[in-house]
Design an enzyme around this catalytic site. Structure first.
Site, PDB file in Angstrom:
ATOM      1  N   SER A   4       0.827  -1.212   0.000  1.00  0.00           N
ATOM      2  CA  SER A   4       0.000   0.000   0.000  1.00  0.00           C
ATOM      3  C   SER A   4       0.857   1.256   0.000  1.00  0.00           C
ATOM      4  CB  SER A   4      -0.912   0.021   1.228  1.00  0.00           C
ATOM      5  OG  SER A   4      -1.756  -1.100   1.251  1.00  0.00           O
TER       6      SER A   4
HETATM    7  N1  SAH Z   1      -1.105  -4.760   4.022  1.00  0.00           N
HETATM    8  C1  SAH Z   1      -0.339  -5.014   2.825  1.00  0.00           C
HETATM    9  C2  SAH Z   1      -1.038  -4.591   1.537  1.00  0.00           C
HETATM   10  C3  SAH Z   1      -2.019  -5.577   1.197  1.00  0.00           C
HETATM   11  S1  SAH Z   1      -2.663  -5.607  -0.436  1.00  0.00           S
HETATM   12  C4  SAH Z   1       1.038  -4.350   2.869  1.00  0.00           C
HETATM   13  O1  SAH Z   1       1.293  -3.603   3.813  1.00  0.00           O
HETATM   14  O2  SAH Z   1       1.829  -4.617   1.985  1.00  0.00           O
HETATM   15  C5  SAH Z   1      -4.021  -6.675  -0.027  1.00  0.00           C
HETATM   16  C6  SAH Z   1      -3.658  -8.091   0.336  1.00  0.00           C
HETATM   17  O3  SAH Z   1      -4.867  -8.743   0.725  1.00  0.00           O
HETATM   18  C7  SAH Z   1      -3.102  -8.897  -0.818  1.00  0.00           C
HETATM   19  O4  SAH Z   1      -1.873  -9.447  -0.453  1.00  0.00           O
HETATM   20  C8  SAH Z   1      -4.153  -9.985  -1.067  1.00  0.00           C
HETATM   21  O5  SAH Z   1      -3.619 -11.219  -1.486  1.00  0.00           O
HETATM   22  C9  SAH Z   1      -4.797 -10.079   0.304  1.00  0.00           C
HETATM   23  N2  SAH Z   1      -6.150 -10.648   0.307  1.00  0.00           N
HETATM   24  C10 SAH Z   1      -7.134 -10.528  -0.627  1.00  0.00           C
HETATM   25  N3  SAH Z   1      -8.242 -11.188  -0.242  1.00  0.00           N
HETATM   26  C11 SAH Z   1      -7.962 -11.747   0.973  1.00  0.00           C
HETATM   27  C12 SAH Z   1      -8.696 -12.564   1.883  1.00  0.00           C
HETATM   28  N4  SAH Z   1      -9.969 -12.955   1.647  1.00  0.00           N
HETATM   29  N5  SAH Z   1      -8.095 -12.941   3.039  1.00  0.00           N
HETATM   30  C13 SAH Z   1      -6.801 -12.570   3.315  1.00  0.00           C
HETATM   31  N6  SAH Z   1      -6.064 -11.812   2.484  1.00  0.00           N
HETATM   32  C14 SAH Z   1      -6.629 -11.407   1.326  1.00  0.00           C
END
Ligand code: SAH
Length: 215
Positions: A64
């Protein structure tokens, strides 16, 4: 792990940038100043690591934007010792910001490859995050209740399991909405059945996926 003076200097600039965009909490600004964000990316391209931008981290996912990380963290009102559940571990960067603030962090990722890679990485840089491979919609019942819950992917709705796993008085921060744009919401649990919702403008996240992970 290489963190040079150049990296540190670029980080100070990044902190100035997000401060100018409205982030006030000195502890959050300090956390961003301390965490070597370039190490959370596949390639340590200096010019991208310390721009205030989201960046691809493989498996079609992103780390992010620092401003967004700081903004969601401010909404969580983190206190030392808070037990926090993060949905969407991704690169692990947001989780490390929470650890820097003194929280006990549990984080769920649904992409197995990313989960494994980030788990190993977080161990290597010695940030203690309890990582889990699973479906964020279901939360982590075995470790509930949580003081705070942060969802770092765009959710079409607020999952009931997550509301159930929040302590009374707890805060849940979620970008909610279908499609490319979501509304940032802060939900405060007043009682088992009473929730107060506040809205904080539009953001754009990768989607919180509901289908079973198979990648
Ligand atoms: N917090 C992260 C950014 C995350 S991007 C950072 O600091 O880098 C969103 C993430 O959510 C992705 O890695 C994606 O694979 C995950 N994601 C999507 N759907 C999800 C679900 N149902 N349960 C857990 N993770 C999920």
């Amino acid at each position: 792990m290489v963190d040079t003076y150049r990296h540190k200097g670029l980080r100070k600039k990044l902190v100035k940038t997000i401060k100018a965009k409205g982030i006030k909490d000195p502890d959050i600004l300090d956390a961003i100043d301390r965490i070597p964000r370039h190490l959370f990316m596949d390639s340590s391209f200096l010019e991208f690591a310390y721009q205030d931008k989201a960046f691809p981290i493989g498996s079609g996912q992103t780390i992010s934007q620092p401003y967004t990380v700081a903004f969601q963290t401010e909404l969580l009102e983190v206190k030392k010792g808070d037990k926090i559940l993060e949905i969407g571990t991704g690169s692990g960067y947001q989780a490390c910001v929470l650890v820097e603030l003194g929280a006990k962090v549990f984080s769920i990722e649904r992409q197995k490859k990313l989960y494994q890679k980030t788990k190993e990485f977080l161990d290597s840089i010695k940030y203690r995050v309890k990582t889990f491979y699973g479906d964020g919609y279901k939360g982590l019942k075995a470790f509930a209740p949580f003081d705070k819950i942060i969802i770092t992917a765009g959710a079409p709705y607020v999952p009931q399991d997550l509301l159930d796993q929040l302590k009374i008085g707890g805060i849940l921060v979620i970008p909610e909405g279908e499609g490319a744009v979501q509304v940032m919401k802060r939900i405060i649990k007043k009682s088992e059945t009473d929730f107060e919702t506040q809205e904080f403008g539009n953001f754009s996240f990768v989607p919180l996926l509901e289908d079973k992970a198979n990648d």
